[in-house]
Design an enzyme around this catalytic site. Structure first.
Site, PDB file in Angstrom:
ATOM      1  N   ARG A  39       0.823  -1.218   0.000  1.00  0.00           N
ATOM      2  CA  ARG A  39       0.000   0.000   0.000  1.00  0.00           C
ATOM      3  C   ARG A  39       0.854   1.264   0.000  1.00  0.00           C
ATOM      4  O   ARG A  39       0.458   2.283  -0.569  1.00  0.00           O
ATOM      5  CB  ARG A  39      -0.919   0.018   1.222  1.00  0.00           C
ATOM      6  CG  ARG A  39      -2.069  -0.940   1.061  1.00  0.00           C
ATOM      7  CD  ARG A  39      -2.982  -0.895   2.248  1.00  0.00           C
ATOM      8  NE  ARG A  39      -4.165  -1.684   1.990  1.00  0.00           N
ATOM      9  CZ  ARG A  39      -5.070  -1.991   2.900  1.00  0.00           C
ATOM     10  NH1 ARG A  39      -4.928  -1.577   4.139  1.00  0.00           N
ATOM     11  NH2 ARG A  39      -6.111  -2.704   2.589  1.00  0.00           N
ATOM     12  N   LYS A 203     -19.747 -15.393   4.187  1.00  0.00           N
ATOM     13  CA  LYS A 203     -21.182 -15.223   4.434  1.00  0.00           C
ATOM     14  C   LYS A 203     -21.967 -14.688   3.246  1.00  0.00           C
ATOM     15  O   LYS A 203     -21.533 -13.746   2.587  1.00  0.00           O
ATOM     16  CB  LYS A 203     -21.369 -14.240   5.584  1.00  0.00           C
ATOM     17  CG  LYS A 203     -20.915 -14.774   6.910  1.00  0.00           C
ATOM     18  CD  LYS A 203     -21.169 -13.710   7.939  1.00  0.00           C
ATOM     19  CE  LYS A 203     -20.789 -14.124   9.334  1.00  0.00           C
ATOM     20  NZ  LYS A 203     -20.884 -12.976  10.221  1.00  0.00           N
ATOM     21  N   GLY A 359      -9.420  -8.290   0.449  1.00  0.00           N
ATOM     22  CA  GLY A 359      -8.166  -8.661   1.120  1.00  0.00           C
ATOM     23  C   GLY A 359      -7.763 -10.106   0.905  1.00  0.00           C
ATOM     24  O   GLY A 359      -6.614 -10.397   0.555  1.00  0.00           O
ATOM     25  N   GLY A 382     -13.963  -3.536   1.263  1.00  0.00           N
ATOM     26  CA  GLY A 382     -15.321  -3.025   1.463  1.00  0.00           C
ATOM     27  C   GLY A 382     -15.684  -1.950   0.441  1.00  0.00           C
ATOM     28  O   GLY A 382     -16.802  -1.924  -0.079  1.00  0.00           O
TER      29      GLY A 382
HETATM   30  P1  AMP Z   1     -14.951 -12.782   3.307  1.00  0.00           P
HETATM   31  O1  AMP Z   1     -14.278 -11.805   4.212  1.00  0.00           O
HETATM   32  O2  AMP Z   1     -16.431 -12.822   3.413  1.00  0.00           O
HETATM   33  O3  AMP Z   1     -14.484 -12.661   1.863  1.00  0.00           O
HETATM   34  O4  AMP Z   1     -14.531 -14.217   3.833  1.00  0.00           O
HETATM   35  C1  AMP Z   1     -13.209 -14.673   3.836  1.00  0.00           C
HETATM   36  C2  AMP Z   1     -13.109 -15.839   4.794  1.00  0.00           C
HETATM   37  O5  AMP Z   1     -13.991 -16.867   4.398  1.00  0.00           O
HETATM   38  C3  AMP Z   1     -11.725 -16.439   4.828  1.00  0.00           C
HETATM   39  O6  AMP Z   1     -11.165 -16.222   6.097  1.00  0.00           O
HETATM   40  C4  AMP Z   1     -11.975 -17.917   4.579  1.00  0.00           C
HETATM   41  O7  AMP Z   1     -11.244 -18.753   5.449  1.00  0.00           O
HETATM   42  C5  AMP Z   1     -13.451 -18.069   4.872  1.00  0.00           C
HETATM   43  N1  AMP Z   1     -14.028 -19.224   4.175  1.00  0.00           N
HETATM   44  C6  AMP Z   1     -13.939 -19.522   2.875  1.00  0.00           C
HETATM   45  N2  AMP Z   1     -14.543 -20.702   2.618  1.00  0.00           N
HETATM   46  C7  AMP Z   1     -15.016 -21.169   3.786  1.00  0.00           C
HETATM   47  C8  AMP Z   1     -15.726 -22.341   4.170  1.00  0.00           C
HETATM   48  N3  AMP Z   1     -16.075 -23.266   3.276  1.00  0.00           N
HETATM   49  N4  AMP Z   1     -16.055 -22.477   5.468  1.00  0.00           N
HETATM   50  C9  AMP Z   1     -15.714 -21.541   6.378  1.00  0.00           C
HETATM   51  N5  AMP Z   1     -15.041 -20.411   6.079  1.00  0.00           N
HETATM   52  C10 AMP Z   1     -14.707 -20.206   4.796  1.00  0.00           C
END
Ligand code: AMP
Length: 404
Positions: A39, A203, A359, A382
């Site tokens: 960055r 999520k 990220g 974000g």
């Molecule tokens: P996000 O910040 O929503 O993009 O989520 C990223 C996080 O999702 C990372 O820390 C991953 O470890 C987690 N992740 C990805 N796939 C899975 C899964 N199948 N089960 C649980 N966590 C997950």
């Protein structure tokens, strides 16, 4: 959007440029030094432009979440040390971001010098978007430049409110931020088909709005990561102990219906790598994603899904990727994310335009050594998601004199 105002449209000679940068960098827990200077490097073209034109630079940023209080753990001193190794002009630092000491340092700044202010978030007024605080920051510079795309979705004092104190010809985007907006616009407004969006991560609830928007634009929407299992549950499958948002089953059904009615090819991973526990060393098996045994959780997409996703990605002309396809932080569950990163790089080699943001997905392309093979790797997480959702970002609106 018309051409964006950049440092090429402002005059800096003999002026002090107040530049909002995103120096929210990871620090090494043991040494306290900057662990990844990506960055900081990304801000150099804008800084150099001002210096080369005979101006001086005042840099302001946040680091971490000091919660509105001075806390040495979040000092920008390590960034100062790092910056000294990257720029060959005189670099100074003050222990505050407003107040008499800072005003005096800003006043006596000479052309060619760079002054780094202390963490903006030592003051609660920064995140509150306080006008009086923003006015004190504005007093420090003659021209305002926003180069902090990662913070552009925040209506904070230094990212948005401060811009209101500068006339149109004395404010602009930095080169990094302009590139971020132009590349995001290219995906949103000038894409060539087939357009494939890959959305992963934990999520569904975090990605609903962006999925809704992408279903309006894309030909293919590939869903992976923890969020996929809420979709399988919504379709009546067994997802065992996989991540699942029970309160989003209806949302998942609606998204599937929308895809169908719009003729969008929404693909879920047909098989998954499942584990007996949330651990790298757990027992592993591969099974259809809608038939996961109780006691098992899906932590990555399986080999068939990787192949199916790959085929779609490499035949695309525009590719957007946000969010890992599995728990790639664990070595045994990184293959899905790796396969997707490689497919995006392959599509790019075949002439596609690819944008990777967020990220974790950026960390993945870096870890697999593929960043050079992606058309544009965004520094925004974000902010990028909100831009794709169709929101007007306060940091962008403030430069263009729009209402956010
Ligand atoms: P996000 O910040 O929503 O993009 O989520 C990223 C996080 O999702 C990372 O820390 C991953 O470890 C987690 N992740 C990805 N796939 C899975 C899964 N199948 N089960 C649980 N966590 C997950």
């Amino acid at each position: 959007m018309d051409r964006l105002p950049t440092p090429d449209n402002c005059t800096f000679q003999g002026r002090r440029a107040l530049i909002r940068v995103d120096f929210n960098v990871p620090l090494d827990k043991n040494t306290g030094l900057v662990k990844d200077d990506t960055r900081i490097r990304a801000s150099l073209p804008t800084i150099r432009k001002v210096i080369d034109e005979g101006g001086s630079v005042i840099l302001m940023s946040h680091l971490g979440r000091p919660k509105g209080k001075r806390d040495d753990k979040y000092s920008l001193r390590p960034v100062y040390q790092c910056l000294k190794g990257l720029l060959d002009c005189e670099i100074l630092m003050v222990n505050d971001c407003i107040g008499p000491e800072v005003e005096a340092a800003a006043q006596s700044l000479k052309p060619g010098q760079v002054l780094l202010l202390e963490n903006l978030r030592f003051y609660p007024e920064e995140e509150q978007g306080d006008r009086a605080f923003a006015s004190k920051l504005a007093d420090l510079g003659d021209v305002y430049v926003n180069d902090a795309f990662g913070a552009a979705h925040r209506a904070h004092a230094s990212t948005a409110v401060v811009a209101g104190f500068f006339p149109t010809d004395r404010k602009c985007f930095g080169y990094l931020m302009a590139a971020e907006i132009n590349n995001a616009n290219r995906v949103l407004h000038q894409f060539t088909r087939p357009f494939t969006a890959i959305i992963g991560g934990a999520k569904v609830s975090d990605k609903i709005l962006v999925l809704q928007r992408l279903l309006e634009l894309a030909d293919n929407v590939l869903i992976g990561g923890g969020m996929a299992y809420t979709f399988f549950k919504a379709l009546g499958g067994n997802v065992g102990n996989s991540l699942c948002e029970e309160d989003r089953l209806e949302t998942a059904r609606q998204l599937l219906d929308t895809a169908q009615s719009k003729g969008v090819n929404l693909l879920l991973p047909q098989d998954s790598v499942t584990a007996s526990a949330f651990s790298n060393d757990a027992n592993i098996s591969i099974c259809p994603s809608h038939q996961i045994s109780s006691g098992y959780m899906a932590l990555d997409i399986g080999p068939q899904a990787r192949e199916e996703f790959r085929r779609v990605i490499i035949s695309s002309h525009t590719v957007l990727w946000n969010g890992p396809l599995g728990v790639f932080e664990f070595e045994n569950f990184q293959e899905g994310t790796r396969a997707i990163a490689e497919a995006v790089a392959e599509a790019t080699s075949r002439g596609a335009f690819s944008l990777v943001g967020g990220g974790d997905s950026v960390a993945a392309v870096n870890r697999f050594g593929l960043a050079e093979r992606i058309s544009f790797v965004s520094t925004g997480g974000g902010a990028l998601l909100e831009y794709f959702e169709g929101k007007t970002l306060p940091g962008v609106a403030a430069i263009l004199n729009l209402n956010a």
